[in-house]
Design a protein around this motif. Structure first.
Motif, PDB file in Angstrom:
ATOM      1  N   THR A   6      32.545  36.662  44.352  1.00 40.60           N
ATOM      2  CA  THR A   6      32.777  36.530  42.966  1.00 40.60           C
ATOM      3  C   THR A   6      31.712  36.178  41.821  1.00 40.60           C
ATOM      4  N   PRO A  59      43.192  41.636  33.422  1.00 44.78           N
ATOM      5  CA  PRO A  59      43.124  42.395  34.229  1.00 44.78           C
ATOM      6  C   PRO A  59      42.562  41.949  35.194  1.00 44.78           C
ATOM      7  N   THR A  60      41.886  40.381  35.101  1.00 40.90           N
ATOM      8  CA  THR A  60      40.916  40.019  36.302  1.00 40.90           C
ATOM      9  C   THR A  60      42.156  39.543  36.924  1.00 40.90           C
ATOM     10  N   GLN A  61      42.889  38.703  36.499  1.00 38.21           N
ATOM     11  CA  GLN A  61      44.494  37.796  37.135  1.00 38.21           C
ATOM     12  C   GLN A  61      44.426  38.721  37.790  1.00 38.21           C
ATOM     13  N   ASP A  62      45.227  39.620  37.358  1.00 41.84           N
ATOM     14  CA  ASP A  62      46.066  40.331  37.994  1.00 41.84           C
ATOM     15  C   ASP A  62      45.865  41.083  39.634  1.00 41.84           C
ATOM     16  N   TRP A  63      44.319  41.855  38.893  1.00 43.58           N
ATOM     17  CA  TRP A  63      43.723  42.035  40.465  1.00 43.58           C
ATOM     18  C   TRP A  63      43.729  41.067  41.227  1.00 43.58           C
ATOM     19  N   PHE A  64      42.876  39.931  41.591  1.00 42.12           N
ATOM     20  CA  PHE A  64      43.256  38.943  42.289  1.00 42.12           C
ATOM     21  C   PHE A  64      44.952  38.966  42.897  1.00 42.12           C
ATOM     22  N   ASP A  66      47.109  40.660  42.748  1.00 34.83           N
ATOM     23  CA  ASP A  66      47.620  42.235  43.476  1.00 34.83           C
ATOM     24  C   ASP A  66      47.001  42.276  44.126  1.00 34.83           C
ATOM     25  N   ASP A  67      45.872  42.548  44.708  1.00 32.24           N
ATOM     26  CA  ASP A  67      45.271  42.726  45.526  1.00 32.24           C
ATOM     27  C   ASP A  67      45.047  42.328  46.804  1.00 32.24           C
TER      28      ASP A  67
END
Length: 96
Positions: A6, A59-64, A66-67
Motif C-alpha cells: 500500500t 470502494p477501497t475497503q470493499d476491494w480489499f 473482495d479481492d
C-alpha cells in the motif's frame, strides 16, 4: 506485507505514507499492519467528505475484502487531510 505494498503503490494517488504501529481494542498491532497517509491528495483536492467516503473509503475497503479477503479500516481525518489504513480491522459503519 499489504502495508508495504500500500505504501509503495498508493503513493502516486494519495501522497507520502508511513508504516506505523496501530492500536486495537485488544492492544497494540504489529507495526506492519497500519499505513498513515500524511496528507491525502485525493481528500485534499476534493475537499469533500462525501467524495472521500463514496469514491475512496468504501470502494477501497470493499476491494480489499473482495479481492484480498482482508478487512481494511480506512479512517480519514478531515481536519488535517491525513488518513489511516488499518489492515485486518473490520470497517466501521458508514455513519461513524
Amino acid at each position: 506485507m499489504f502495508a508495504w505494498i500500500t505504501k509503495v503503490f498508493f503513493r502516486w494517488l494519495v501522497g507520502d505514507c508511513d508504516i506505523i504501529a496501530g492500536d486495537t481494542e485488544e492492544g497494540p498491532q504489529r507495526p506492519l499492519h497500519t499505513v498513515q497517509i500524511k496528507r491525502c491528495r485525493f481528500l485534499e483536492e476534493s475537499g469533500c467528505a462525501s467524495v472521500c467516503i463514496n469514491s475512496c473509503k468504501l470502494p477501497t475497503q470493499d476491494w480489499f475484502k473482495d479481492d484480498f479477503l482482508m478487512d481494511l479500516r480506512v479512517t480519514p481525518n478531515y481536519e488535517d487531510f491525513s488518513c489511516k489504513f488499518e489492515m485486518d480491522r473490520a470497517p466501521l459503519p458508514v455513519d461513524e
